[in-house]
Design a protein around this motif. Structure first.
Motif, mmCIF file in Angstrom:
data_model
loop_
_atom_site.group_PDB
_atom_site.id
_atom_site.type_symbol
_atom_site.label_atom_id
_atom_site.label_comp_id
_atom_site.label_asym_id
_atom_site.label_seq_id
_atom_site.Cartn_x
_atom_site.Cartn_y
_atom_site.Cartn_z
ATOM 1 N N ARG A 153 0.893 -1.044 0.127
ATOM 2 C CA ARG A 153 0.051 0.618 -0.179
ATOM 3 C C ARG A 153 0.970 1.619 -0.175
ATOM 4 O O ARG A 153 0.537 2.348 -0.686
ATOM 5 C CB ARG A 153 -0.835 -0.028 0.805
ATOM 6 N N ASP A 154 2.379 0.653 0.229
ATOM 7 C CA ASP A 154 3.106 2.673 1.009
ATOM 8 C C ASP A 154 3.332 2.682 -0.812
ATOM 9 O O ASP A 154 4.285 4.041 -0.534
ATOM 10 C CB ASP A 154 3.958 2.301 2.191
ATOM 11 N N ILE A 155 4.172 1.623 -1.029
ATOM 12 C CA ILE A 155 4.303 1.809 -1.824
ATOM 13 C C ILE A 155 4.587 1.648 -3.579
ATOM 14 O O ILE A 155 4.760 2.000 -4.594
ATOM 15 C CB ILE A 155 6.204 0.530 -2.313
ATOM 16 N N VAL A 156 3.576 0.805 -4.117
ATOM 17 C CA VAL A 156 2.593 0.423 -5.000
ATOM 18 C C VAL A 156 2.971 1.468 -6.425
ATOM 19 O O VAL A 156 2.980 1.734 -6.813
ATOM 20 C CB VAL A 156 1.467 -0.009 -5.502
ATOM 21 N N ARG A 157 3.014 2.722 -5.906
ATOM 22 C CA ARG A 157 2.593 3.717 -6.795
ATOM 23 C C ARG A 157 3.358 4.816 -7.605
ATOM 24 O O ARG A 157 3.785 5.649 -7.880
ATOM 25 C CB ARG A 157 1.352 5.148 -6.111
ATOM 26 N N ASN A 158 4.640 4.344 -6.082
ATOM 27 C CA ASN A 158 6.111 5.014 -6.671
ATOM 28 C C ASN A 158 6.580 4.039 -7.449
ATOM 29 O O ASN A 158 7.218 3.269 -7.452
ATOM 30 C CB ASN A 158 6.981 4.574 -5.505
ATOM 31 N N ALA A 159 6.985 4.411 -9.256
ATOM 32 C CA ALA A 159 7.936 4.303 -9.926
ATOM 33 C C ALA A 159 9.420 3.664 -9.898
ATOM 34 O O ALA A 159 9.678 2.740 -10.118
ATOM 35 C CB ALA A 159 7.881 5.210 -10.684
ATOM 36 N N ALA A 160 9.884 4.292 -8.797
ATOM 37 C CA ALA A 160 11.441 4.396 -8.294
ATOM 38 C C ALA A 160 11.411 3.016 -7.410
ATOM 39 O O ALA A 160 12.960 2.839 -7.765
ATOM 40 C CB ALA A 160 11.027 5.767 -7.515
ATOM 41 N N VAL A 161 10.550 2.338 -7.028
ATOM 42 C CA VAL A 161 10.886 1.663 -6.528
ATOM 43 C C VAL A 161 11.149 0.395 -6.951
ATOM 44 O O VAL A 161 11.257 -0.848 -5.861
ATOM 45 C CB VAL A 161 10.074 1.926 -5.151
ATOM 46 N N TYR A 162 10.096 -0.291 -7.967
ATOM 47 C CA TYR A 162 9.999 -0.856 -8.606
ATOM 48 C C TYR A 162 11.704 -1.313 -9.528
ATOM 49 O O TYR A 162 12.419 -0.569 -9.923
ATOM 50 C CB TYR A 162 9.173 -0.648 -10.340
ATOM 51 N N ASN A 163 11.679 -2.832 -8.944
ATOM 52 C CA ASN A 163 13.313 -2.928 -9.449
ATOM 53 C C ASN A 163 12.984 -3.636 -11.113
ATOM 54 O O ASN A 163 14.389 -3.117 -12.149
ATOM 55 C CB ASN A 163 13.599 -4.402 -9.004
ATOM 56 N N TYR A 164 12.172 -3.746 -11.667
ATOM 57 C CA TYR A 164 12.271 -4.951 -13.324
ATOM 58 C C TYR A 164 11.065 -3.765 -14.167
ATOM 59 O O TYR A 164 9.749 -4.119 -13.314
ATOM 60 C CB TYR A 164 11.847 -6.542 -13.116
ATOM 61 N N TRP A 165 11.392 -3.480 -15.108
ATOM 62 C CA TRP A 165 10.085 -3.234 -16.274
ATOM 63 C C TRP A 165 10.565 -3.571 -17.233
ATOM 64 O O TRP A 165 11.558 -4.186 -17.943
ATOM 65 C CB TRP A 165 10.795 -1.344 -16.298
ATOM 66 N N GLY A 166 9.308 -3.839 -18.158
ATOM 67 C CA GLY A 166 8.760 -4.549 -19.405
ATOM 68 C C GLY A 166 9.190 -3.402 -20.137
ATOM 69 O O GLY A 166 9.609 -2.063 -20.216
ATOM 70 N N GLN A 167 9.517 -3.438 -21.418
ATOM 71 C CA GLN A 167 9.292 -2.247 -22.758
ATOM 72 C C GLN A 167 8.069 -1.639 -22.898
ATOM 73 O O GLN A 167 6.460 -2.566 -22.533
ATOM 74 C CB GLN A 167 9.548 -3.056 -23.979
ATOM 75 N N GLY A 168 7.705 -0.739 -22.910
ATOM 76 C CA GLY A 168 6.356 -0.439 -23.329
ATOM 77 C C GLY A 168 5.514 -0.497 -24.410
ATOM 78 O O GLY A 168 6.709 -1.282 -25.433
ATOM 79 N N THR A 169 4.281 -0.499 -24.341
ATOM 80 C CA THR A 169 2.920 -1.013 -24.852
ATOM 81 C C THR A 169 2.695 0.030 -25.538
ATOM 82 O O THR A 169 1.712 0.636 -24.374
ATOM 83 C CB THR A 169 2.430 -1.970 -24.890
ATOM 84 N N GLN A 170 2.837 0.695 -26.776
ATOM 85 C CA GLN A 170 1.382 1.784 -27.154
ATOM 86 C C GLN A 170 0.253 2.157 -27.390
ATOM 87 O O GLN A 170 -0.137 0.540 -27.821
ATOM 88 C CB GLN A 170 2.665 2.342 -28.686
ATOM 89 N N VAL A 171 -0.234 2.752 -26.261
ATOM 90 C CA VAL A 171 -2.165 2.090 -26.898
ATOM 91 C C VAL A 171 -2.159 3.836 -27.023
ATOM 92 O O VAL A 171 -2.401 5.257 -26.582
ATOM 93 C CB VAL A 171 -2.574 2.843 -25.249
ATOM 94 N N THR A 172 -3.664 4.055 -27.796
ATOM 95 C CA THR A 172 -3.767 5.293 -28.904
ATOM 96 C C THR A 172 -4.716 4.824 -28.706
ATOM 97 O O THR A 172 -5.544 3.716 -29.865
ATOM 98 C CB THR A 172 -2.898 5.576 -29.932
ATOM 99 N N VAL A 173 -5.689 6.407 -28.389
ATOM 100 C CA VAL A 173 -6.922 5.804 -27.916
ATOM 101 C C VAL A 173 -8.336 7.406 -29.598
ATOM 102 O O VAL A 173 -7.065 8.502 -28.325
ATOM 103 C CB VAL A 173 -8.058 6.876 -26.716
ATOM 104 N N SER A 174 -8.710 7.550 -29.838
ATOM 105 C CA SER A 174 -9.040 8.525 -30.960
ATOM 106 C C SER A 174 -10.371 8.824 -30.387
ATOM 107 O O SER A 174 -11.118 8.398 -29.897
ATOM 108 C CB SER A 174 -8.773 8.177 -32.562
ATOM 109 N N SER A 175 -10.568 9.736 -30.874
ATOM 110 C CA SER A 175 -11.210 10.566 -30.697
ATOM 111 C C SER A 175 -12.973 10.375 -31.572
ATOM 112 O O SER A 175 -12.708 9.734 -32.794
ATOM 113 C CB SER A 175 -11.698 12.374 -29.921
#
Length: 126
Positions: A104-126
Motif C-alpha cells: 500500500r505504501d509503495i505501489v504508486r512509486n515508480a522509483a521502487v520497482y526493480n524490473y521493467w518491461g518495454q512499453g506498449t503503445q496505446v492510442t485512443v482516437s476521438s
C-alpha cells in the motif's frame, strides 16, 4: 526477471484493450505488479497495481471504474483490462514488478520497482 508487455494498439474512444505482461526468469508470484504510463511531454504516472497474492488492487483516480488489473500466477502473467478508453488514456504503457511487503505504501512509486518491461503503445482516437 524479464518482462514482456503487449496488447497495445489503436482504438476509438469508448473501446477496450487488454494489456498483458509476461514474466520470465523468475516466478511472478513473488512480486507486486504495477502498470504505469507515459504520454508525450508528460511524466510517467501510476495506473494500477496488484499485490502478489492477487487480493489487493490499487488504481489511479483517473482510471478507477474503467480499468481492471489482475494476474494469473500460474501463467506468470499480469493483465490490465482497459474499458471505456478515452483520448487522454493515450500513452506508452509499461509493466513493472517489485518485491515488497508494504504494498500500500509503495505501489504508486515508480522509483521502487526493480524490473521493467518495454512499453506498449496505446492510442485512443476521438
Amino acid at each position: 526477471v524479464q518482462l514482456q508487455a503487449s496488447g497495445g494498439g489503436v482504438v476509438q474512444a469508448g473501446g477496450s484493450l487488454r494489456l498483458s505482461c509476461v514474466a520470465s526468469g523468475r516466478s511472478l508470484s513473488s512480486y507486486t505488479v504495477g502498470w504505469f504510463r507515459q504520454a508525450p511531454g508528460k511524466e510517467r504516472e501510476f495506473v494500477a497495481g496488484i499485490d502478489r497474492s492477487n487480493s489487493l488492487t490499487y488504481y489511479a483516480d483517473s482510471v478507477k471504474g474503467r480499468f481492471t488489473i489482475s494476474r494469473d500466477n500460474a501463467k506468470n502473467t499480469g493483465y490490465l483490462q482497459m474499458n471505456n478508453l478515452k483520448p487522454e488514456d493515450t500513452a506508452v504503457y509499461s509493466c513493472a514488478v517489485v518485491m515488497a511487503s508494504n504494498v500500500r505504501d509503495i505501489v504508486r512509486n515508480a522509483a521502487v520497482y526493480n524490473y521493467w518491461g518495454q512499453g506498449t503503445q496505446v492510442t485512443v482516437s476521438s
